[in-house]
Every structure is written in C-alpha cells, then in structure tokens.
Motif scaffolding. Structure first.
Motif, PDB file in Angstrom:
ATOM      1  N   SER A 169       0.814  -1.210   0.000  1.00 36.02           N
ATOM      2  CA  SER A 169       0.000   0.000   0.000  1.00 36.02           C
ATOM      3  C   SER A 169       0.850   1.263   0.000  1.00 36.02           C
ATOM      4  O   SER A 169       1.830   1.362   0.736  1.00 36.02           O
ATOM      5  CB  SER A 169      -0.894  -0.003   1.231  1.00 36.02           C
ATOM      6  OG  SER A 169      -1.518   1.241   1.388  1.00 36.02           O
ATOM      7  N   LEU A 170       0.414   2.222  -0.803  1.00 28.82           N
ATOM      8  CA  LEU A 170       0.998   3.553  -0.704  1.00 28.82           C
ATOM      9  C   LEU A 170       0.566   4.132   0.646  1.00 28.82           C
ATOM     10  O   LEU A 170      -0.482   3.758   1.181  1.00 28.82           O
ATOM     11  CB  LEU A 170       0.493   4.431  -1.838  1.00 28.82           C
ATOM     12  CG  LEU A 170       0.873   3.980  -3.255  1.00 28.82           C
ATOM     13  CD1 LEU A 170       0.246   4.901  -4.282  1.00 28.82           C
ATOM     14  CD2 LEU A 170       2.372   3.942  -3.423  1.00 28.82           C
ATOM     15  N   VAL A 174      -3.369   3.242   3.338  1.00 31.91           N
ATOM     16  CA  VAL A 174      -3.342   2.207   4.376  1.00 31.91           C
ATOM     17  C   VAL A 174      -4.710   2.029   5.035  1.00 31.91           C
ATOM     18  O   VAL A 174      -5.191   0.903   5.219  1.00 31.91           O
ATOM     19  CB  VAL A 174      -2.257   2.548   5.431  1.00 31.91           C
ATOM     20  CG1 VAL A 174      -2.431   1.714   6.682  1.00 31.91           C
ATOM     21  CG2 VAL A 174      -0.869   2.342   4.837  1.00 31.91           C
ATOM     22  N   SER A 175      -5.343   3.135   5.375  1.00 29.59           N
ATOM     23  CA  SER A 175      -6.637   3.031   6.064  1.00 29.59           C
ATOM     24  C   SER A 175      -7.683   2.364   5.177  1.00 29.59           C
ATOM     25  O   SER A 175      -8.567   1.647   5.659  1.00 29.59           O
ATOM     26  CB  SER A 175      -7.119   4.405   6.519  1.00 29.59           C
ATOM     27  OG  SER A 175      -7.296   5.242   5.395  1.00 29.59           O
ATOM     28  N   PHE A 176      -7.571   2.579   3.876  1.00 29.80           N
ATOM     29  CA  PHE A 176      -8.534   1.958   2.960  1.00 29.80           C
ATOM     30  C   PHE A 176      -8.426   0.438   3.023  1.00 29.80           C
ATOM     31  O   PHE A 176      -9.430  -0.273   3.083  1.00 29.80           O
ATOM     32  CB  PHE A 176      -8.295   2.445   1.533  1.00 29.80           C
ATOM     33  CG  PHE A 176      -9.186   1.789   0.518  1.00 29.80           C
ATOM     34  CD1 PHE A 176     -10.459   2.273   0.280  1.00 29.80           C
ATOM     35  CD2 PHE A 176      -8.767   0.671  -0.176  1.00 29.80           C
ATOM     36  CE1 PHE A 176     -11.291   1.658  -0.636  1.00 29.80           C
ATOM     37  CE2 PHE A 176      -9.586   0.043  -1.100  1.00 29.80           C
ATOM     38  CZ  PHE A 176     -10.861   0.544  -1.329  1.00 29.80           C
ATOM     39  N   TYR A 177      -7.206  -0.076   3.007  1.00 31.48           N
ATOM     40  CA  TYR A 177      -7.028  -1.532   2.995  1.00 31.48           C
ATOM     41  C   TYR A 177      -7.407  -2.165   4.321  1.00 31.48           C
ATOM     42  O   TYR A 177      -7.901  -3.284   4.371  1.00 31.48           O
ATOM     43  CB  TYR A 177      -5.600  -1.883   2.567  1.00 31.48           C
ATOM     44  CG  TYR A 177      -5.371  -1.440   1.152  1.00 31.48           C
ATOM     45  CD1 TYR A 177      -6.149  -1.969   0.129  1.00 31.48           C
ATOM     46  CD2 TYR A 177      -4.485  -0.431   0.847  1.00 31.48           C
ATOM     47  CE1 TYR A 177      -6.019  -1.511  -1.172  1.00 31.48           C
ATOM     48  CE2 TYR A 177      -4.348   0.028  -0.454  1.00 31.48           C
ATOM     49  CZ  TYR A 177      -5.122  -0.517  -1.450  1.00 31.48           C
ATOM     50  OH  TYR A 177      -5.024  -0.070  -2.730  1.00 31.48           O
ATOM     51  N   LYS A 178      -7.187  -1.425   5.386  1.00 28.68           N
ATOM     52  CA  LYS A 178      -7.629  -1.937   6.686  1.00 28.68           C
ATOM     53  C   LYS A 178      -9.156  -1.996   6.705  1.00 28.68           C
ATOM     54  O   LYS A 178      -9.748  -2.959   7.167  1.00 28.68           O
ATOM     55  CB  LYS A 178      -7.093  -1.049   7.802  1.00 28.68           C
ATOM     56  CG  LYS A 178      -5.593  -1.251   8.036  1.00 28.68           C
ATOM     57  CD  LYS A 178      -5.113  -0.436   9.212  1.00 28.68           C
ATOM     58  CE  LYS A 178      -3.656  -0.789   9.514  1.00 28.68           C
ATOM     59  NZ  LYS A 178      -3.071   0.070  10.542  1.00 28.68           N
ATOM     60  N   GLY A 193       9.596   1.101   2.053  1.00 28.38           N
ATOM     61  CA  GLY A 193       8.730   1.593   3.114  1.00 28.38           C
ATOM     62  C   GLY A 193       7.259   1.327   2.870  1.00 28.38           C
ATOM     63  O   GLY A 193       6.413   1.645   3.704  1.00 28.38           O
ATOM     64  N   LEU A 194       6.907   0.718   1.731  1.00 25.98           N
ATOM     65  CA  LEU A 194       5.504   0.430   1.454  1.00 25.98           C
ATOM     66  C   LEU A 194       5.032  -0.711   2.364  1.00 25.98           C
ATOM     67  O   LEU A 194       5.724  -1.709   2.524  1.00 25.98           O
ATOM     68  CB  LEU A 194       5.307   0.048  -0.013  1.00 25.98           C
ATOM     69  CG  LEU A 194       5.633   1.135  -1.032  1.00 25.98           C
ATOM     70  CD1 LEU A 194       5.405   0.643  -2.449  1.00 25.98           C
ATOM     71  CD2 LEU A 194       4.804   2.381  -0.783  1.00 25.98           C
TER      72      LEU A 194
ATOM     73  N   GLY B  25       1.003   0.590  -5.931  1.00 26.72           N
ATOM     74  CA  GLY B  25       2.155   0.503  -6.825  1.00 26.72           C
ATOM     75  C   GLY B  25       3.325   1.278  -6.283  1.00 26.72           C
ATOM     76  O   GLY B  25       3.149   2.369  -5.775  1.00 26.72           O
ATOM     77  N   PRO B  26       4.492   0.686  -6.361  1.00 22.76           N
ATOM     78  CA  PRO B  26       5.668   1.406  -5.883  1.00 22.76           C
ATOM     79  C   PRO B  26       5.922   2.619  -6.750  1.00 22.76           C
ATOM     80  O   PRO B  26       5.500   2.687  -7.896  1.00 22.76           O
ATOM     81  CB  PRO B  26       6.792   0.384  -6.026  1.00 22.76           C
ATOM     82  CG  PRO B  26       6.320  -0.524  -7.098  1.00 22.76           C
ATOM     83  CD  PRO B  26       4.838  -0.581  -6.973  1.00 22.76           C
TER      84      PRO B  26
END
Lengths: 219, 164
Positions: A169-170, A174-178, A193-194, B25-26
């Motif tokens: 996740s970018l 992060v909150s979206f995927y949680k 760092g992703l 995506g990175p």
C-alpha cells in the motif's frame, strides 16, 4: 488483446447522488489504452505541474502514478495471461479504473502466518481515473477500489488460491485496505517503506460478503 | 471467471467506504525512465539483421547492455568502471537466472546517479529480447541501418534525459 465482460456492477456517481451501472472487464482493448493515454495521463501531468507551481515537490499523493506508464504496463501484462491479468472498469463510455495482478508467481508468496509460502494473487497496480480521486475537484465515481479488490479475491478463488491476495500500500491508502478487511503483515514491509497487506484464505469469502457493520465488529 | 460478490454487497460497502486513496504501486518515477531506455534498446536490437534466438533476460541486463552501447565500451571496460568482474557484467546481461551481486547494483546506481531501489527493481523483472519474430534475416541494407541508427539515437536521448 481482447476483453471479456465479467458483469455489471454499481458505482456511485457522487455528483448525481445515485448509482450507475459499470461494466467490469477482464482484459483490455486499444480503446482502454487510448482512454488512459489521452484522458488520464494528460490530467495527471497537469496536476503534477500545478503542484510544482505551488512549490509542492512531494508528489506522493494524487499524481504519483502519472509515471507508471500504464499503457505499456497493461500491454505487457496482456502478453502473458498465464501470469498476469488486467481488469478494467468502464462507466459512461470511459475507463474509470484499472488493475494489474500477478497470479501464482513464486516472487509473491504469502507471508501470512496462516499459510506462509503459499501462492496467491498479487495486486501489482491499481489506479482510478484522475476525476474519481477524492482530492480532485468535485470527483465523480466512488467504489472503484472496492470493486477491483473484490475482483482480485474472486480471481484468487477461481484460480485455486482460496481467495488469498496481497498488495503493498501507498502511505495514503493504508486506512482503505484496513477498512477493506486486509491484514497488515509487518514482516512484509519493503525497503521502499511500502506496507504489506494480505487477505488470508480464512477471511477471503467473508471479506467480500459481510456487511459493513460486521466488518466494523471484526476490525 | 465468476464474481464472488454481489452488487447489493458492493453498494453497501460503497455507501460506507471512506473517502481515501487506494492506488497501489511502488513509486516508479526513476524506473519509468529506465523502462523507456530499455524499450529504446529493444527497438535498436529488434532492427538488428542478425538472426538470434529468442532469449529472456532481466531488465537490469538490458539496461546494462544499453549503458555499454551508450558509452561505447566493452564488457571488460564497463566492469572496470563499475569495479566488478567482467563475468559479472556478462552474466547480468545475458543470463536471466544469474543473481547479480549487491555491489553491482550499488555501483550501477552510483554510476547512473539514481537510487539503489530503482536499480533493484530492474533486476527483478524480465524482458524478452531478440527473437525470431524480430529478426529480419538476410544481409544489412541501408534502410535497416538507418532504422537502427535512429533507434540508437532515441536510446541515447532517453539516457541523456535520465542522466541530466
């Protein structure tokens, strides 16, 4: 390259305040490439330029994927359907979202403690059209992210990976995927760092069937 | 392929979906330019009249070959510039199964003045180059030479863009 309709889904038109029918496709055609090249990318570049003029060097938010070279990536993914798949969402005669996934590659094995080392569907790229982004001025369609991730789980179920999917996740997402119901795997954090998220097999079916209230109770 | 969710469920989630970004995506800003370079190199290779069997190599291998082409140096000379063995350069360029040492990645990143991460990304991806489908066969003619020269110029321009 040809594409196959997987069915009709709903996207919420924020401006009109109502749902509209969108068509979900597996695969792509040159029209989709044209949409991205002629409509997405110019607007993304324009946004980036606007940011530069405002003195904002950090492009880590809305416009970072203007350099993803989506058209080429889609063509590359389309060359080997055994390893990669392209999914597109069309609504209003325009490509509204795109996703590229890799399936069953040893480069992407599960890190979830429930099934470490198992094959899965890895969501490599996912983006929505510039005009659907939340920080865009008066964005249009809502629901592209949920639709695409649910499609990735469906693919994983169909391909025999029991619904296992993973992604990085970018920071802003992060909150979206949680919220979607994914589990963060701390060990999966990359050098870049992703942050790394997975939907384990035990949760896959419930993630795409339980109500928001049930979801809230488990997160 | 069957969708394992219903439209009703989707609507219920959209109604409650937070208004946040979800892109994946990175960051590929640097790699994006690398890919341009590699494509230009592939185009140059594709116009070669030499009939070569199709082979697979990493993006890193293609990029390294492209750098040598730009700098007009042999594998041995490039190895000396990077401070690695000649065999490392050759293996990286031609063998998709060869795992390049970290020092090559780091020195290459330093050589082209780009983050190490961007070079690592190239090592992880494979590209098919050459191939019967690209081979024109027969001897060289002026049209193919011109085409190849043009591709090489495009390649140089992209590299210069990256280096500037």
């Amino acid at each position: 390259m040809s594409k196959e309709s997987l069915g009709t889904v709903s996207l919420r038109n924020r401006r009109a305040g109502k749902y509209e029918h969108a068509t979900l496709y597996r695969g792509f055609d040159e029209r989709n490439i044209e949409h991205i090249e002629k409509h997405w990318l110019p607007q993304l570049k324009q946004a980036r330029e606007a940011q530069r003029q405002r003195g904002i060097d950090d492009i880590r938010e809305e416009v970072r994927d203007s350099h993803w070279h989506w058209p080429r990536k889609i063509r590359e993914a389309g060359r080997d359907a055994l390893l990669s798949e392209v999914f597109l969402l069309e609504c209003g005669d325009m490509t509204q979202a795109a996703m590229i996934v890799h399936k069953g590659l040893v480069d992407y094995l599960s890190m979830h403690p429930e099934h470490p080392g198992r094959l899965l569907v890895y969501v490599d790229l996912l983006a929505t059209a510039p005009w659907n982004r939340v920080s865009w001025d008066n964005p249009i369609y809502k629901g592209c992210g949920f639709t695409m991730l649910s499609t990735a789980i469906s693919l994983s179920l169909d391909e025999g990976y029991n619904g296992r999917i993973a992604l990085r996740s970018l920071p802003g997402a992060v909150s979206f995927y949680k919220e979607f119901g994914m589990t963060e795997i701390k060990e999966g954090i990359g050098d870049d760092g992703l942050r790394y998220f997975e939907v384990p097999a035990s949760q896959a079916r419930s993630v795409i069937s339980r109500s928001p209230a049930e979801q809230g109770a488990t997160t | 392929m069957k969708l394992h969710f219903t439209d009703e469920w989707l609507r219920s989630r959209i109604d409650n979906e937070p208004e946040v970004l979800f892109e994946i995506g990175p960051e590929l800003e640097d790699a994006g330019l690398f890919l341009e370079v590699i494509r230009a190199h592939e185009a140059a290779a594709a116009t070669s009249d030499r009939k070569a069997p199709s082979r697979e190599r990493t993006f890193l291998g293609a990029f390294l070959a492209g750098l040598r082409q730009r700098d007009r140096c042999s594998a041995k000379q490039m190895a000396a510039r990077l401070g690695v063995e000649e065999s490392v350069v050759k293996q990286t360029e031609t063998n998709s199964l060869f795992v390049p040492p970290q020092r090559l990645i780091e020195r290459l990143a330093s050589y082209v003045n780009t983050p190490v991460f961007a070079v690592q990304q190239l090592a992880a991806r494979k590209v098919r180059t050459g191939g019967y489908e690209n081979a024109t066969g027969g001897g060289q003619n002026s049209a193919s030479k011109k085409k190849r020269r043009k591709s090489s110029e495009e390649f140089d321009q992209l590299l210069n863009k990256k280096m500037s």
